[in-house]
Structure formats: structure tokens, C-alpha cells
Design an enzyme around this catalytic site. Structure first.
Site, PDB file in Angstrom:
ATOM      1  N   GLU A  68       0.758  -0.957  -0.021  1.00 23.73           N
ATOM      2  CA  GLU A  68      -0.077  -0.033  -0.071  1.00 23.73           C
ATOM      3  C   GLU A  68       0.783   1.327  -0.044  1.00 23.73           C
ATOM      4  O   GLU A  68       0.633   2.351  -0.900  1.00 23.73           O
ATOM      5  CB  GLU A  68      -0.799  -0.018   1.132  1.00 23.73           C
ATOM      6  CG  GLU A  68      -1.977  -1.156   1.118  1.00 23.73           C
ATOM      7  CD  GLU A  68      -1.438  -2.412   1.345  1.00 23.73           C
ATOM      8  OE1 GLU A  68      -0.597  -2.630   2.174  1.00 23.73           O
ATOM      9  OE2 GLU A  68      -2.316  -3.469   0.916  1.00 23.73           O
ATOM     10  N   HIS A 137     -11.208  -6.954   7.425  1.00 19.53           N
ATOM     11  CA  HIS A 137     -11.768  -6.683   6.409  1.00 19.53           C
ATOM     12  C   HIS A 137     -13.291  -5.870   6.651  1.00 19.53           C
ATOM     13  O   HIS A 137     -14.225  -6.126   5.902  1.00 19.53           O
ATOM     14  CB  HIS A 137     -12.245  -8.053   5.609  1.00 19.53           C
ATOM     15  CG  HIS A 137     -11.161  -8.750   5.420  1.00 19.53           C
ATOM     16  ND1 HIS A 137     -10.499  -9.621   6.201  1.00 19.53           N
ATOM     17  CD2 HIS A 137     -10.484  -8.790   4.068  1.00 19.53           C
ATOM     18  CE1 HIS A 137      -9.525 -10.109   5.607  1.00 19.53           C
ATOM     19  NE2 HIS A 137      -9.293  -9.928   4.647  1.00 19.53           N
TER      20      HIS A 137
END
Lengths: 345, 416
Positions: A68, A137
Site C-alpha cells: 500500500e 476486512h
């Protein structure tokens, strides 16, 4: 055309609407590039970029390493070169390794260089719970981004807004965090997980213009006019709040923020001054959540109009649980309780 | 599982130490030098893994007598060497004046590049207009080698005065010069390396000809952004040079704390599939030749190069640092790669194109230019006299268009 009023429309899920927004922008502006984990050949784990690599080629839509910090850092450099990168972080829960590049770099490049360098870029990331995703998540990290000076944080709640807002974000010259409530990808979810899933084809906001249009940033939407209490929500909580209003019989005015920060303060203030009551609903944890800032803003701007203490309904201050998801997720009953409580005040 | 051996010694944590500390001399044999001219110059399309020998060696052109020797000799002419000498002397003179200005409180902070001048200046001379450097805080040579960059403006940035192009928002030395190929200095470490890779990817996406040049110190290579940058640069074969300036010290921590013990920083690149060179950073000709090689490689779609420039930070980390507290006082004088100015001078004198008198005259000339620039910059104010940009400036450029909340906060400060 600022809105898609007279354009040919088609039924779209939020996934299709997001894909359509990126398709439109890839077509219109050859400085737009898309990349992220799995977004190229495969089209993303949620399929938002499906078919776009084939249509626009590998140098404009491509896979990235699992990094990321690398995805966002490279996008800063591309933005500085003159491109308009649109990157996908596979889950908002995964964005943390990229935070330094957002906070210290993307957000401040314009300021620190006095406009010498800028990095227009859109960072898309699915957020929120309701999919049995567990603690990595399901998170809603929007509040963290609202504290970063120089970026915008946006969260749509339906396919029409998702497409119009994403196009507006890609065209915007500031770096934008674009949070996609993943439980809304395929239909408006009102928090009743035990009821059948409603598809977007059964919802008016699933009707989406095929071409280019924008939904303006810093503009909230009143999704349900009402007189008794103002509900401030965004993302999935818009539908949970609507269900709560219907089930409780409280005539709530429900506002969908759409742009979380910078926000449309005038719409909030006007509504709370009218109703005299306010309930704030978000999925994220409570302490220092964005609800805290909303409460402060309502208090600063509407104190003498308030008839009752401001209420907030949020996720609990715990890591997002897996098997206990429906005890964590703010459901209509919890919002209804808050609505009734504020009416007693 | 098997039973533990009863005779085994307990585990020990290894914390690297430099050979020299205040009061004892550094043993520089850890540098593993190579003789000038002894290392091969591969073709620009060399397979990355095959550069492993060059990642552990040291590419040098100037020998101890000042001769340019071996395959890396760039064979430049006298005029070029004189321009290089001017760039290094100007950088040194600029640093010296600004150190004094900091002591006089005209600027809050300064960072010199004493002893490292050859790296940025020779590298800049190898670049092509349009290339973009992503520097750290010690690459002022990239600007000072370029006479088109006005020293007055750089000094106004250092003095945070009304002419500061950064409008007082950035610490001194955090310049930004897009038109001169110099990316905004962040102040964070390593973040710019992956950005340089992204910029280079953009150049490739647009089928451009421009190359990015990223800069990082030995200490900051421990940051994840550095390793991420190596991965992205390799994956996309980005037209980028990743310059690791190994000046042996990251404030008080020796390069072994960053992971340099028993290996090299250049070796990091080979492991990631990037062509890598370890080069004498105090050798102006070696810096120029290696930069040219890497630029040519990048511009020809052969991909990135990592270059470790071996040098020595002869001064303090910054004006807030006192290196006598953690390293020997005379290290710079004993550093086996010498001083870059003295070495180029020796070479030029040996060629018969330079003399002590010419050297002193050039030094005086650039010192005069720097002094004149400082006089002009000070006429616009310094941090000491408070002649700085107004408070309203801090609300500008946070966003492209100022949002309502910033207008409200600006009004709260009493600015309309």
C-alpha cells in the site's frame, strides 16, 4: 453536464457504477491511470475494474505489488508528473502501511511546495462491515482521514452517487480518499441481515446515466425529509437509519453526508435548527470517531435550537468481531432507540 | 524436535559498533576499496544479476597521483572539468556562509554537504533538462551546480523572509524547484524514493524520454519505502536511478546500524533485480561516468540502476548536531577517499590545465558571488528581523480551493 438528468440510464450495481465512472474517465482523460492489487487482468477482487485493462491497455490499467505504501507513494510521483492516478487499496483495513505517504506526502505536497508540485489522485478502498469480514476486512477508518489537512474524504451510499462522486473526485485536484461501503456494492442494506438481499435494480438510485456526470463534492443529500429529528449518516448507515425511521414511526430527516470532509455544514445546520434534535450514526468505533466532530459542529452551530442532547449510534470501541458481527454492527433497533430517546429529551 | 545441547552458549544480541569513537581512530579497512581503474565497465544493457561484482567493488577513476585511469574514465574536456570545479567550490562556499548565517540566527537551521560535493554536482552535470531529481536535504549541489538557479532565492528560503518561495512553510533547505528538476524536499526520510519510481513510471506510461533520479542516505535505506521503491522500480523496469549516498553516518548512528556491516548498500539492488554499482563518491569523474551509464541505461528502456556513492559526511549532520560526541574528530582528514575538491584539483593540475593561483582565484570569485547573493537576500529580511510572510499564508494551498472551514478558521485568527 453537472447531473445526468437527461442522459440515457441503465440499471447498475454500485460495482458497475464505479466501473462506469472509471471507464468514462479513462476515455475522457488519457492522464488517468488505474492500478492496485489484482486490478489489472483480473479486474479487482470486487470486480470494479473488470474489463478495463483489456479496453485501455496494460500501461493504463495494471496490477501492483502487495504494498500500500508503494501504491500510494508511486501515485504521488505520478501525480507530480502530471497524471491522475486512481488507485485501489483492496480493503480500507489494508491502508495503514500507506498512511505516511497519505499524511506526510500526498496531503501536503501542494502546501509545502507552494503549488510547485501537486498530486491529484483518488484512493479507492472498500470499507465497512456486514460481510463477515472479521477485524481486517470490516473497518471504517474515515475519521482518521478527516484529521489530515489537505485531503478529501468521500463515501457514496448508492450507485448514482458512487459514479457521480467518483468522477468528481478523479477530476478534483486534491488527493481524495474514496471509501466504498462494500456491503452496498450489490444492494441497499438496511441492517436486517436475516432478511432477503434487495438488489439495486429495485432501488431508484440504481438507475445510473451511462455517460459523464458529476455529483458535487462538499454537498450532502437529504434522503428522507422529516420534522422531528435530524439523522446524520453516510454509507450503509443511510439505509439502517431509514429502516429505523420507518420501524419507529419517528419522522426523521435523514442526511447522507456523501462528502465526509470537507463537508456541507450548511445543510446539517439548517436541518438541526429546524428539527431541534440530532442523532448521528456511523459504523466506526465511537471514541474520536467522526461522530464526535459532528456533535461538536452541531453543538457549536445549533446549541440554542437544540431541544435534547445529541445522540450517537456507532460501532463499539472494540476490534471488529467476526462471529459477533450483528451485535457490533449498528442495526435499526439501536438507531430507533436513539431516535425515541432524543424525542423524550 | 530434538533435545537441546547442554554445552551451548547462551544467545547474544549483536549491536554493530564503528571501529572509531571519540578518543580512538577509525579503522577504515571496512570500506574494502578497489584500485582506481581496476573495475570493468559493462554494457548499458547488462543483466542486473551480473552487476554483483560491481556492487561489492568500488568504481574509481582518479588514482592517488591524480591520473584518470581505467574503463570508467569519462574523458571529458578541460572546460567541463573547470565547470565541475566551479560547481563544487560554489557549493562549499554557499554552505560555509550559510553555516555562519545560522550561528547569527538569520536562519533557524542549516545542513551542509561538506565532503560530498562531487556527488550532486557531477550527477547534475550528467542529467538532461526535463529529468527530475527527488532529493533529500543534502543535495543542494543539484541546485548550486546550475547557475540558472538564483542563489538569492535559495537564501531567501533559508532566511524564511518575504521573498521565500516556500512562503515560510518549510524548514530551511527544503527547497522545491520543478523547473530546475528538483522535487520538493519533504523532510521525511525515504518517502521520495518510491515517488521517484512513480514519476519514472509516469514518464514511461506517457512514452516520454525523461528519467527520475532518487536520493537517499545510508541510514534511511532501512525505511520500508526504500525497499518498496526497489520492488516497484524492478517490476515496472522504471527509468529511475536510485542514489544511495553512504556518508557513513546517520546523525550518530554508524552505517552498520543501517545494515551496512559485512555487505554493501549496492548489494540491496542486485537482490531486487536491479543493476547496481558501488562508486567512489569523492571522485568527480567516477560520479559523472557512473551517472551517465545509469542515465543512458534508463533512457534506453533497460531499467533502473542503484548506485551507492561511498563518501564521508565531513561536517555535522545539521546545525543542531555535535559529531565530536560520537565519532573521532579527525575522521574526515583520515578518510581514505580524500576530499573531492582536492582530488579534482590534483587531477587538473596534473593535466596542466589548472594551478594553485587559478584555484584560489576561482575560490575568491565564488565566495564573492555567494557574499553578494547573501547581501541581496538579507535586504529582503531574515528570520531574525521577523520580516516573514503573513499568517494568512498558512491557510492557502492546503486544498486547491479553500474550503469553508478554513475560511472560518482564518477569520477566527482575525484575517478577513
Amino acid at each position: 453536464m453537472p447531473d445526468g438528468g437527461n442522459m440515457k440510464t441503465t440499471q447498475m450495481t454500485m460495482i458497475q457504477a464505479l466501473r462506469s465512472a472509471m471507464d468514462v474517465m479513462l476515455e475522457r482523460d488519457n492522464n488517468v491511470v488505474l492500478f492496485g492489487q489484482d486490478v489489472g487482468y483480473f479486474g479487482g477482487v470486487f470486480r470494479c475494474t473488470e474489463g478495463l485493462q483489456k479496453k485501455y491497455g496494460k500501461s493504463r490499467v495494471f496490477d501492483s505489488p502487495i504494498s500500500e505504501g508503494g501504491i500510494i507513494g508511486a501515485a504521488v510521483g505520478m501525480g507530480a508528473y502530471g497524471l491522475r492516478p486512481v488507485v485501489e487499496i483492496q480493503f480500507a483495513d489494508y491502508v495503514y502501511p500507506g498512511i505516511d505517504q497519505i499524511v506526510s506526502e500526498a496531503a501536503r505536497l501542494r502546501f509545502r511546495s507552494v503549488n510547485d508540485f501537486t498530486c491529484p489522485m483518488t484512493m479507492r478502498m472498500p470499507c465497512g462491515g456486514g460481510i463477515y469480514g472479521g477485524q481486517t476486512h470490516s473497518q471504517s477508518p474515515e475519521a482518521m482521514f478527516t484529521q489530515v489537512c489537505g485531503i478529501r474524504t468521500v463515501m457514496p451510499s448508492n450507485p448514482y452517487d458512487a459514479k457521480g462522486l467518483l468522477i468528481a473526485c478523479i477530476e478534483n485536484d486534491d488527493p481524495v480518499i474514496f471509501l466504498e461501503p462494500k456491503r452496498l456494492y450489490n444492494g441497499p442494506f438496511d441492517g436486517h441481515h436475516d432478511k432477503p438481499v434487495v438488489p439495486w435494480s429495485k432501488h431508484p438510485k440504481g438507475e445510473v446515466p451511462e455517460g459523464y456526470y458529476t455529483v458535487p463534492l462538499e454537498s450532502a443529500a437529504i434522503v428522507r425529509p422529516g420534522s422531528e429529528v435530524t439523522v446524520i449518516a453516510y454509507g450503509t448507515m443511510v439505509y439502517v437509519s431509514q429502516a429505523a425511521a420507518e420501524e419507529s414511526g419517528v419522522d426523521a430527516e435523514i442526511i447522507d453526508l456523501r462528502s465526509i470532509w470537507p463537508l456541507d455544514l450548511d445543510t446539517l445546520v439548517e436541518s438541526v435548527k429546524k428539527t431541534g434534535r440530532c442523532v448521528i450514526v456511523h459504523e466506526a468505533t465511537r471514541t474520536s470517531g467522526f461522530g464526535a466532530e459532528l456533535m461538536a459542529l452541531v453543538q457549536e452551530n445549533c446549541f440554542y435550537h437544540l431541544e435534547a442532547p445529541i445522540e450517537r449510534v456507532t460501532g463499539w470501541d472494540t476490534p471488529y468481531p467476526h462471529a459477533q458481527e450483528w451485535d457490533y454492527f449498528p442495526v435499526p433497533a439501536r438507531v430507533a432507540t436513539a431516535l425515541k430517546k432524543t424525542l423524550q429529551g | 524436535m530434538t533435545a537441546a545441547s547442554p554445552a551451548r552458549e547462551p544467545l547474544r544480541l549483536h549491536v554493530p559498533e564503528p571501529t572509531g569513537r571519540p578518543g580512538c581512530e577509525t579503522d577504515f579497512s571496512y570500506l574494502h576499496l578497489s584500485a582506481a581503474g581496476s573495475k570493468r565497465k559493462p554494457p548499458i544493457n547488462e543483466v542486473p544479476a551480473k552487476t554483483i561484482d560491481l556492487a561489492f567493488a568500488l568504481i574509481r577513476v582518479l588514482d592517488d597521483t591524480g591520473q584518470a585511469v581505467g574503463p570508467w574514465d569519462p574523458k571529458v574536456d578541460a572546460a567541463f572539468l573547470k565547470r565541475g570545479m566551479r560547481a563544487m567550490l560554489k557549493t562549499r562556499a554557499f554552505d560555509a556562509r550559510m553555516l555562519v548565517a545560522q550561528r547569527q540566527k538569520k536562519t533557524s537551521f542549516y545542513m551542509q554537504c561538506l565532503g560530498e560535493e562531487a556527488i550532486a554536482t557531477a550527477h547534475w552535470m550528467a542529467l538532461t533538462p526535463g529529468d527530475m531529481c527527488f532529493p533529500t536535504y543534502r543535495q543542494q549541489g543539484l541546485l548550486l551546480a546550475n547557475d540558472e538557479v538564483p542563489m538569492v532565492e535559495m537564501m531567501c528560503q533559508l532566511f524564511s523572509n518575504r521573498r521565500d518561495p516556500m512562503k515560510g512553510r518549510q524548514l530551511p533547505v527544503m527547497y522545491s524547484y520543478k523547473k530546475h528538476g528538483f522535487f520538493s524536499v519533504s523532510g521525511n526520510l525515504a518517502t521520495q524514493v518510491i515517488q521517484a519510481v512513480g514519476w519514472a513510471m509516469a514518464s514511461a506510461i506517457k512514452n516520454d524520454t525523461k528519467v527520475a533520479s532518487a536520493w537517499i542516505g545510508d541510514g534511511a535505506t532501512a525505511e520500508s519505502d526504500f525497499h518498496t521503491a526497489l520492488t516497484f522500480a524492478h517490476v515496472y523496469r522504471a527509468p529511475v536511478i536510485i542514489n544511495v549516498v553512504n556518508n557513513q553516518w546517520a546523525i550518530s548512528t554508524f552505517q552498520a546500524i543501517a545494515g551496512g556491516e559485512g555487505t554493501t548498500f549496492a548489494a540491496r539492488g542486485v537482490g531486487c533485480g536491479i543493476a547496481s554499482l558501488r562508486v567512489d563518491g569523492n571522485d568527480f569523474l567516477a560520479v559523472y561516468a557512473a551517472s551517465k551509464w545509469a542515465l543512458e541505461r534508463a533512457r534506453s528502456n533497460h531499467g533502473p540502476t542503484l548506485i551507492e556513492w561511498v563518501t564521508y559526511r565531513a561536517g555535522a549532520h545539521s546545525t543542531s548536531d555535535d559529531p565530536t560526541k560520537y565519532r573521532p574528530d579527525n575522521d574526515a582528514a583520515r578518510f581514505p577517499l580524500g576530499d573531492p575538491v582536492a582530488r579534482l584539483k590534483q587531477h587538473m593540475v596534473a593535466l596542466g590545465i589548472w594551478s594553485d593561483a587559478e584555484h584560489e582565484a576561482l575560490k575568491k570569485q565564488v565566495e564573492g558571488e555567494v557574499a553578494a547573493a547573501q547581501k541581496e537576500a538579507e535586504s529582503h529580511g531574515t528570520l531574525a528581523d521577523g520580516h516573514v510572510h503573513p499568517a494568512s499564508e498558512m491557510f492557502e494551498d492546503v486544498y486547491k480551493d479553500m474550503p469553508a472551514h478554513l475560511k472560518r478558521q482564518r477569520a477566527e485568527l482575525g484575517i478577513g
